[in-house]
Structure formats: C-alpha cells, structure tokens
Design a protein around this motif. Structure first.
Motif, short mmCIF file in Angstrom:
data_model
loop_
_atom_site.label_atom_id
_atom_site.label_comp_id
_atom_site.label_asym_id
_atom_site.label_seq_id
_atom_site.Cartn_x
_atom_site.Cartn_y
_atom_site.Cartn_z
N ALA A 113 0.82 -1.22 0.00
CA ALA A 113 0.00 0.00 0.00
C ALA A 113 0.85 1.27 0.00
CB ALA A 113 -0.94 0.01 1.20
N CYS A 114 1.93 1.28 0.83
CA CYS A 114 2.70 2.52 0.95
C CYS A 114 4.19 2.36 0.66
CB CYS A 114 2.51 3.13 2.35
SG CYS A 114 3.34 2.21 3.67
N GLY A 115 4.64 1.10 0.49
CA GLY A 115 6.05 0.85 0.18
C GLY A 115 6.97 0.78 1.38
N SER A 116 6.47 1.02 2.56
CA SER A 116 7.31 1.04 3.76
C SER A 116 7.87 -0.35 4.08
CB SER A 116 6.49 1.53 4.96
OG SER A 116 7.27 1.42 6.15
N PRO A 117 9.13 -0.41 4.50
CA PRO A 117 9.69 -1.68 4.97
C PRO A 117 9.43 -1.90 6.47
CG PRO A 117 11.42 -0.05 4.88
CD PRO A 117 10.16 0.62 4.38
N ASP A 118 8.67 -0.98 7.09
CA ASP A 118 8.39 -1.06 8.52
C ASP A 118 7.04 -1.75 8.74
OD1 ASP A 118 8.46 -0.76 11.25
OD2 ASP A 118 7.94 1.37 11.23
N TYR A 119 7.08 -3.07 8.81
CA TYR A 119 5.86 -3.85 9.04
C TYR A 119 6.21 -5.04 9.92
CZ TYR A 119 7.83 -6.46 5.10
OH TYR A 119 8.67 -7.15 4.26
N ALA A 120 5.19 -5.58 10.54
CA ALA A 120 5.35 -6.76 11.39
C ALA A 120 4.85 -7.98 10.65
CB ALA A 120 4.55 -6.58 12.68
N VAL A 121 5.63 -9.05 10.70
CA VAL A 121 5.18 -10.33 10.19
C VAL A 121 4.42 -10.98 11.34
CG1 VAL A 121 5.88 -12.56 9.25
CG2 VAL A 121 7.18 -10.50 8.66
N VAL A 122 3.11 -11.09 11.19
CA VAL A 122 2.25 -11.53 12.28
C VAL A 122 1.78 -12.98 12.16
CG1 VAL A 122 1.49 -9.19 12.87
CG2 VAL A 122 0.20 -10.52 11.19
N GLY A 123 2.13 -13.64 11.09
CA GLY A 123 1.75 -15.04 10.92
C GLY A 123 2.69 -15.74 9.97
N GLY A 124 2.74 -17.05 10.05
CA GLY A 124 3.49 -17.85 9.09
C GLY A 124 4.97 -17.95 9.33
N ARG A 125 5.42 -17.75 10.56
CA ARG A 125 6.86 -17.70 10.82
C ARG A 125 7.49 -19.02 11.21
NH1 ARG A 125 9.19 -12.29 12.73
NH2 ARG A 125 10.90 -13.72 12.69
N GLY A 126 6.76 -19.98 11.66
CA GLY A 126 7.43 -21.18 12.15
C GLY A 126 6.54 -22.40 12.13
N VAL A 127 6.96 -23.39 12.91
CA VAL A 127 6.20 -24.61 13.10
C VAL A 127 5.57 -24.49 14.49
CG1 VAL A 127 6.34 -27.12 13.39
CG2 VAL A 127 7.70 -25.98 11.63
N SER A 128 4.29 -24.79 14.59
CA SER A 128 3.61 -24.67 15.87
C SER A 128 2.70 -25.88 16.12
CB SER A 128 2.78 -23.38 15.92
OG SER A 128 1.78 -23.41 14.91
N ILE A 129 2.47 -26.14 17.37
CA ILE A 129 1.49 -27.16 17.73
C ILE A 129 0.17 -26.43 17.96
CG2 ILE A 129 0.80 -28.88 19.44
CD1 ILE A 129 3.78 -29.45 19.88
N VAL A 130 -0.79 -26.72 17.10
CA VAL A 130 -2.10 -26.07 17.18
C VAL A 130 -2.98 -26.78 18.20
CG1 VAL A 130 -4.17 -25.49 15.84
CG2 VAL A 130 -1.91 -25.31 14.78
N ALA A 131 -2.89 -28.11 18.24
CA ALA A 131 -3.71 -28.89 19.17
C ALA A 131 -3.09 -30.26 19.43
CB ALA A 131 -5.13 -29.06 18.64
N VAL A 132 -3.31 -30.75 20.64
CA VAL A 132 -2.96 -32.12 21.00
C VAL A 132 -4.27 -32.72 21.54
CG1 VAL A 132 -1.61 -33.61 22.52
CG2 VAL A 132 -0.57 -31.54 21.55
N ASN A 133 -4.78 -33.71 20.82
CA ASN A 133 -6.09 -34.28 21.16
C ASN A 133 -5.98 -35.75 21.54
OD1 ASN A 133 -7.39 -31.81 20.36
ND2 ASN A 133 -7.13 -32.45 18.25
N ALA A 134 -6.83 -36.16 22.45
CA ALA A 134 -6.89 -37.57 22.87
C ALA A 134 -7.47 -38.43 21.77
CB ALA A 134 -7.72 -37.70 24.14
#
Length: 134
Positions: A113-134
C-alpha cells in the motif's frame, strides 16, 4: 537436518502438553506449518515418525498439518496483507534468503500500500502445535 530437529522438538513438546493435560494416549497432533519456514514436509514427517518411538504417548498419534500463511501488518499505514504474492514475485535466491532468515523479508519486500519496509510479520513464521487431542 533442519526438519529432523524440528520434528524432534515437536514430538517432545506434544508429549509434554499431553502430560500437562493428563492425556493417556494422544490420538492427534495438529501442526501448523508456517509459510516462511518452508519445511520439507516429507523430511519433517520422516522425523516425526522416527521420534514418535521415543514418546509412548504418541505411538499411535496421527499428525495433521494445517497451513499458517505469512501475513503482515504495516506499522506506517496499518495495511494488512498476505505475504505470498510478494514472495512469489521475488527471485528464487531471494526467497531462499527469506526462508533461511525470515527477518530479512524487510530487505526484499515493502508494504504493497505505501512501500514502507516497517511492518510486522504476524503469521506464518514457524512450526507450531495447534492442538494435542486424545
């Protein structure tokens, strides 16, 4: 192997979560795969299968994978976007640099939108455990 170490840590953490929740036998572990991590899924699954033998709680568990898309929020203008299109426009060498060190994305991609390099990456950065179910 990067994926093997991720798998080893994932199995250990899933077993820890199961113990914390008093789950006697884990039926399913839902794992989020971050887009920026670019995990070799076959190698990761191999690592999960090899490491599950070290954790009796997970011997029969099913591993389910969900995508965690890379998303960003611009600090300058507030624009939010999925990073996939921006990454696809990069040459392969640059995408590999971002894969190895995700913080480098700011050197290659600006806010659409504005070309700025000042942004936060808020998703998609690693491997995560979303749930552990019985």
């Amino acid at each position: 192997m990067h994926e093997y170490a991720l798998a080893e840590a994932t199995v250990a953490r899933a077993a820890e979560i199961a113990r914390e929740r008093n789950i006697a036998t884990v039926g399913e572990v839902v794992i989020g795969l971050g887009e920026l991590q670019r995990v070799d899924r076959d190698a990761f699954e191999f690592g999960l299968e090899a490491n599950r033998r070290t954790e009796p709680l997970l011997e029969t568990a099913r591993f389910v994978f969900v995508a965690d898309p890379a998303s960003c929020t611009c600090r300058a203008c507030g624009h939010q976007w999925d990073l996939a299109d921006s990454l696809q426009a990069l040459p392969e060498d640059d995408r590999e640099s971002v894969h190895l060190l995700p913080e480098m994305v700011h050197l290659y991609v600006g806010c659409p939108a504005c070309g700025s390099p000042d942004y936060a990456v808020v998703g998609g950065r690693g491997v995560s455990i979303v749930a552990v179910n019985a």
